[in-house]
Design an enzyme around this catalytic site. Structure first.
Site, PDB file in Angstrom:
ATOM      1  N   GLN A 269       0.842  -1.198   0.000  1.00 20.99           N
ATOM      2  CA  GLN A 269       0.000   0.000   0.000  1.00 20.99           C
ATOM      3  C   GLN A 269       0.881   1.253   0.000  1.00 20.99           C
ATOM      4  OE1 GLN A 269      -3.368  -0.426  -0.099  1.00 20.99           O
ATOM      5  NE2 GLN A 269      -3.554   1.762  -0.410  1.00 20.99           N
ATOM      6  N   PHE A 270       1.345   1.672  -1.191  1.00 19.66           N
ATOM      7  CA  PHE A 270       2.238   2.820  -1.284  1.00 19.66           C
ATOM      8  C   PHE A 270       1.588   4.110  -0.785  1.00 19.66           C
ATOM      9  CE2 PHE A 270      -0.071   3.171  -5.218  1.00 19.66           C
ATOM     10  CZ  PHE A 270      -0.178   4.541  -5.436  1.00 19.66           C
ATOM     11  N   THR A 271       0.261   4.171  -0.775  1.00 16.57           N
ATOM     12  CA  THR A 271      -0.418   5.394  -0.346  1.00 16.57           C
ATOM     13  C   THR A 271      -0.199   5.707   1.132  1.00 16.57           C
ATOM     14  OG1 THR A 271      -2.493   4.209   0.035  1.00 16.57           O
ATOM     15  CG2 THR A 271      -2.194   5.207  -2.136  1.00 16.57           C
TER      16      THR A 271
END
Length: 112
Positions: free
Chosen positions: A78-80
């Site tokens: 989950q890069f966010t």
């Protein structure tokens, strides 16, 4: 590295209508990786995930770990989680690791 841990009774990841991963009960872990992260972070976080006491014991008190409750883990990249929202209305993902850095660390995290 940043993680978000959520205790779940079930969880699944669906891509284009196809279930690619699912668990019945345990922890959903969202993982955000930056360029500076290394395997030291992985070892520490995996130990924390395995031993954090968020599952109910016989008295209903959150006193059992994932290991003790024999739950599963669903790990989702989950890069966010690495978004910066300090300036303007559009999040910046400049801190998030590029795939060539993040993927090997994600795979190592997954196998640990």
């Amino acid at each position: 590295m940043k993680i978000v841990i959520q205790r779940v009774s079930k969880a699944k990841v669906t891509i284009n209508g196809t279930i690619v991963a699912q668990i019945k009960g345990g922890l959903l872990v969202l993982l955000g990786i930056v360029n500076e992260d290394d395997t030291t972070d992985i070892d520490w976080l995996c130990n924390k995930i395995a031993n954090i006491r968020v599952f109910a014991d016989q008295d209903g008190v959150m006193n059992k770990s994932l290991l003790e409750s024999k739950g599963d883990v669903l790990l989702v990249s989950q890069f966010t989680l690495q978004a910066s929202t300090k300036k303007g209305n559009r999040p910046s993902y400049i801190k998030a690791a590029k795939p060539e850095v993040a993927l090997p660390l994600y795979k190592k995290f997954f196998s640990t």
